[in-house]
Design a protein around this motif. Structure first.
Motif: not given
Length: 438
Positions: A91-94, A105-115, A267-273, A283-287
């Motif tokens: 549930a936490r990843e959701v 503003g990105m529609e979907k995101v996929r989590f990984v383990s590093s930048g 967009i890519t994220w890491g660190k604070i996230i 993350g990006a648009s759903a498309e």
């Protein structure tokens, strides 16, 4: 160097390459041997011998709230009682995905383990969406250590080399030239050069990946003209990938993208996230994101992706930032006063420096300004910086151990840490000025 840190470093070198697990930690660019850290709280690090140091690294950016923030710790502890990894959805990843998409503003995101995983995956995705092979990056921008991105990269690689390489030359041994050849390189903050490259090669590019605010050649802030040309690339079907691993959720709730009015496709994220735990995301648009497996043909997987501890730390951090928006104003005000104090102290000592700052990120270059490009940054006097770094460390201030890095201010920094830092800086400037005259 303290006694216990010296022993630890000597022992570490026998079992870990260079005695460290990430190169810039080895102090190669400033000389001497690294301090080994025992613990941290608030705005302070405690080294292995018990010395207290004001921390301006913040684990290279994640600790925007300071070390051991109560809400983040409580969130991690709650998750810890339920298990550290499941290898299955939780549930936490959701919850974190919903927070990230709402803020960015990105529609979907996929989590990984590093930048590194995030940027590597984003490029694979861009190539799949566009059907093109080539990518473009900027000299001095660092996007992790994936093979195709170790081309004219920043930070530690700049420190070790301090030279301009031929375009598309790998910055690391072990990177095939053929692979590096798929990465084109342009100069950051050179709108004319970028426009010419787009005219010549735009129809071959899958993506342009860039640091919205460079933090790995020292802080470089994009000009409006440069951003305009970046955005024009979209007209040629090129996807823009904003690498917000460093700037995401730091420069504003929506990162540099929100602060600078950027229009990236990915967009890519890491660190604070991840609140200080290992994490990355893209993350990006759903498309676009629906090209990612299991929805689409782009394969990407990870055993610890979305693990509950990292998700909990990220939730605790983003919740605190969301519920206390004044944090951004506080850390920006602190960093601005730090900038002004450093400039004054340097001027009084007769030392030429240029300070680049945006939000709570800052680099002091030991060169006359302005510093807008990679070429400007490498003119810095790294020898003088190294002397100043050690004088600051001796006075209880832990600055980034490289001229070509940003420092990071946290919500735990306060009037006491600012006063201590500026007094130390003034003394350090006078000392190195005296040494240079002697």
């Amino acid at each position: 160097m303290t006694e216990k840190s010296r022993w630890l470093y000597e022992t570490a070198q026998r079992v870990i390459p260079g005695g460290v697990n990430s190169p810039v930690r080895a102090f190669k660019s400033v000389g001497g041997s690294p301090r080994f850290i025992q613990s941290a709280f608030g705005a302070y690090l405690i080294d292995a011998d018990g010395n207290r140091l004001i921390d301006y690294i913040g684990s290279w950016g994640p600790m925007i709230l300071g070390h051991q923030h109560s809400h983040v710790l409580a969130s991690i502890q709650s998750a810890l009682t339920e298990g550290v990894s499941f290898g299955a959805p939780n549930a936490r990843e959701v919850e974190l995905a919903m927070m990230v998409t709402k803020l960015t503003g990105m529609e979907k995101v996929r989590f990984v383990s590093s930048g590194t995983e995030a940027t590597m995956s984003a490029l694979r995705l861009a190539r799949a969406v566009t059907g093109r092979d080539y990518i473009l990056k900027f000299r001095g921008n660092y996007h992790g250590h994936a093979d195709g991105l170790l081309v004219e990269a920043g930070s530690g690689l700049m420190t070790n080399e301090q030279k301009l390489q031929a375009r598309s030359a790998p910055s690391s041994a072990g990177v095939p030239q053929a692979y590096a050849g798929l990465t084109l390189v342009a100069d950051y903050n050179d709108p004319e050069g970028l426009a010419q490259l787009l005219r010549d090669r735009g129809n071959t590019l899958a993506a342009i990946i860039f640091e919205p605010v460079v933090g790995n050649a020292g802080v470089l802030i994009p000009t409006a003209e440069f951003i305009d040309v970046l955005h024009s690339a979209k007209e040629q079907g090129i996807l823009l990938i904003a690498d917000e691993v460093m700037t995401g959720f730091r420069l504003s709730p929506g990162g540099a993208t929100e602060r600078l009015g950027l229009k990236p496709d990915i967009i890519t994220w890491g660190k604070i996230i991840g609140g200080g735990l290992p994490v990355g995301a893209y993350g990006a648009s759903a498309e676009i994101m629906d090209f990612v497996s299991p929805m689409g043909p782009v394969y990407q997987a990870g055993t610890l992706s979305g693990n509950p501890l990292a998700m909990a730390a990220g939730i605790g951090t983003l919740q605190t930032l969301r519920d206390n928006p004044e944090i951004y104003e506080k850390i920006e005000d602190y960093t601005e006063r730090l900038e002004q104090g450093l400039l004054l102290a340097a001027a009084q000592a007769g030392i030429s420096v240029c300070v680049n700052r945006i939000g709570s990120m800052l680099t002091m270059f030991f060169t006359e300004g302005p510093v807008q490009t990679y070429q400007d940054a490498v003119r810095s006097d790294t020898r003088l910086f190294a002397q100043w770094f050690h004088e600051m460390l001796n006075r209880g201030v832990y600055w980034a151990p490289s001229q070509f890095e940003s420092i990071f201010v946290s919500a735990a920094h306060n009037e006491r840490t600012l006063e201590h830092t500026l007094q130390a800086a003034a003394s350090a400037f006078l000392t190195i000025k005296s040494q240079s005259q002697g």
